[in-house]
Structures are given as C-alpha cells and as structure tokens.
Design an enzyme around this catalytic site. Sequence first.
Site, short mmCIF file in Angstrom:
data_model
loop_
_atom_site.label_atom_id
_atom_site.label_comp_id
_atom_site.label_asym_id
_atom_site.label_seq_id
_atom_site.Cartn_x
_atom_site.Cartn_y
_atom_site.Cartn_z
N LEU A 29 0.82 -1.22 0.00
CA LEU A 29 0.00 0.00 0.00
C LEU A 29 0.85 1.27 0.00
CD1 LEU A 29 -2.67 -1.12 2.62
CD2 LEU A 29 -2.71 -1.40 0.14
N HIS A 33 -3.44 4.30 -2.29
CA HIS A 33 -4.40 3.37 -1.68
C HIS A 33 -5.05 4.01 -0.45
CE1 HIS A 33 -1.62 0.23 -3.47
NE2 HIS A 33 -2.78 -0.14 -3.93
N SER A 182 2.15 4.22 -7.88
CA SER A 182 1.91 2.83 -8.28
C SER A 182 2.90 1.96 -7.54
CB SER A 182 2.13 2.71 -9.79
OG SER A 182 2.38 1.36 -10.12
#
Length: 279
Positions: A29, A33, A182
């Site tokens: 994460l 997120h 990402s």
Amino acid sequence: MKIISTIEELRDQLSGQLRTAFVPTMGNLHEGHLSLMRLARKHGDPVVASIFVNRLQFGPNEDFDKYPRTFHADVEKLEKEGVYVLFAPTEKDMYPEPQEYRVQPPAGLGNALEGEFRPGFFTGVTTVVLKLFSCVQPRVAVFGKKDYQQLMIIRNMAKQFALPTEIVAAETWRAEDGLALSSRNMYLSPTERAEAPALYQTLSWVAEEMRAGHDDVFVLERTAMERLRARGWQPDYVSIRKQNDLQPPSTGDLAQHTPLVVLAAAKLGTTRLIDNLEI
Ligand code: PAF
C-alpha cells in the site's frame, strides 16, 4: 482493526452491516491506496479493506511470485486510516477449489488497451472482484481512476449483474512531479524515476492539444508515442478514447465535444507504467 482470513469469519463479523464501504487491494500500500480508504470512509461505515494477490489476473510471463508482499507495513497503514476489518485470505481461503466459473468482460472493452497487452487480465480482475463483493457484500466499493479501464469494466459488471454495490471512483494520487503513484514505481532506478513523470507530461500535452482544438486523434497518438520513444521509452499504446465506453471517438463525437480520456502504457527499462488523463 480486525484481520480476518476466512470467508465464514468475515460473514459473521459483517452480518447486519448495511453501509459497508469496501476497498479491494493487492497490498504493497502507498498513499494512493490510503486516499481510497479515506474516500471510502466518506461513503460508508464500516470501512473494509482486502489484501489478496490474485493469481488469476497474472499472465504466464508476469511475475506473480515476485509481486511485493509487505503485509506488516500494510497493516500499520490501514490501522492509522481507521479501517475496521482487513480481509486477507490465503489462496486456499479464497480459492479452496479451482475457480472454474469466471466473469468474462465483453471483448470490445476487455480485450482492448490493457487487455490487448495482458490477455486474460480483466477476466481475472472481474472474477476476483465479484467474489470479493460476494464475501463482503458492500454497499459501496472504491476504485482508483489510475486503473481507468479496470474501473470502467467493474462499473459495467456491477450494472449488468445488478449488484447492490455502488462503484465510487477516486482521483489518481500523484507525486509532486506528476508521476501517478503505483506499486511498480519501486522498481524504477533513480535515473528512471527522474524520467518517469514524462509519461504524465506526454498525456498532459495531448490533453492540451485537444483542448486547443487539435482533433486529429491519430496524429496526436502517434506523435505522443514518438516523443516517448525518443526519450527511451517503449510505449505499448497512447490512445484517446471516449470516457463513457472507452471506444475511439468518431468525427461526430469530436464535433460534439464528447468527454474523452487519453490513456497510455509504456515501459521504462523493464518497468511497465500506465497512466491516463481525462480531457
Ligand atoms: O487494482 C487492484 O489492485 C486489483 O486489480 C484488484 C481490484 C484489487 C483486484 O485484484
């Protein structure tokens, strides 16, 4: 936060909850997120997150085993965001028998763009998402616009199966220099990391050209790919599509200013990055 691994225990824990907001993830994460968790909190209560690295969505040449697993760090982050339940099934919990029933997205949407370069990817995604929805039974589920085509496909699936889950879209979380966050960014070398914002800059250039009235979609897409190649990237696609169905815009669509999105996927060294920008 309660960490639950079996479907049975999850159902017990969530029974009677009518306003659950759900954020499915594959872990590792980052701030992007966590922004999904915060958005989920605005849309429902309790917030349930899942961490499950879904083998079904990995191609034979994609490294399922090497996918970064950072469970303890993820748990700490989710605790801080006030997540109530983390559903973290093992593969045996999730797929106690081979998953022979699959959700097949329509070819026009599922085999284009990402689907062309990652055959079977969206079937793996929709299958696990439907299964996770069936386990969590959320009223709302949050997905990031970073994976624009995934969001669209899940939205259509929810509509066509009349799922009682509202799909909420979260804006892409970007680093200060524009790079979309990402899990894959961690694979970039320092030189590649410095180059990586060029993907977003190229998309921004396409969006500006379109806004300025340049509507030769083919020329813009080709020029954008050439620009990336000239900087050392290997682009899979830069594609201008309609926001509502991800189909290429017709001349009529362009004349009527139908909302568009420009999507791109390109490799920098061995790392494949995707990004998109609504126009
Ligand atoms: O976007 C992801 O992380 C995954 O595709 C998802 C939606 C969690 C399904 O495995």
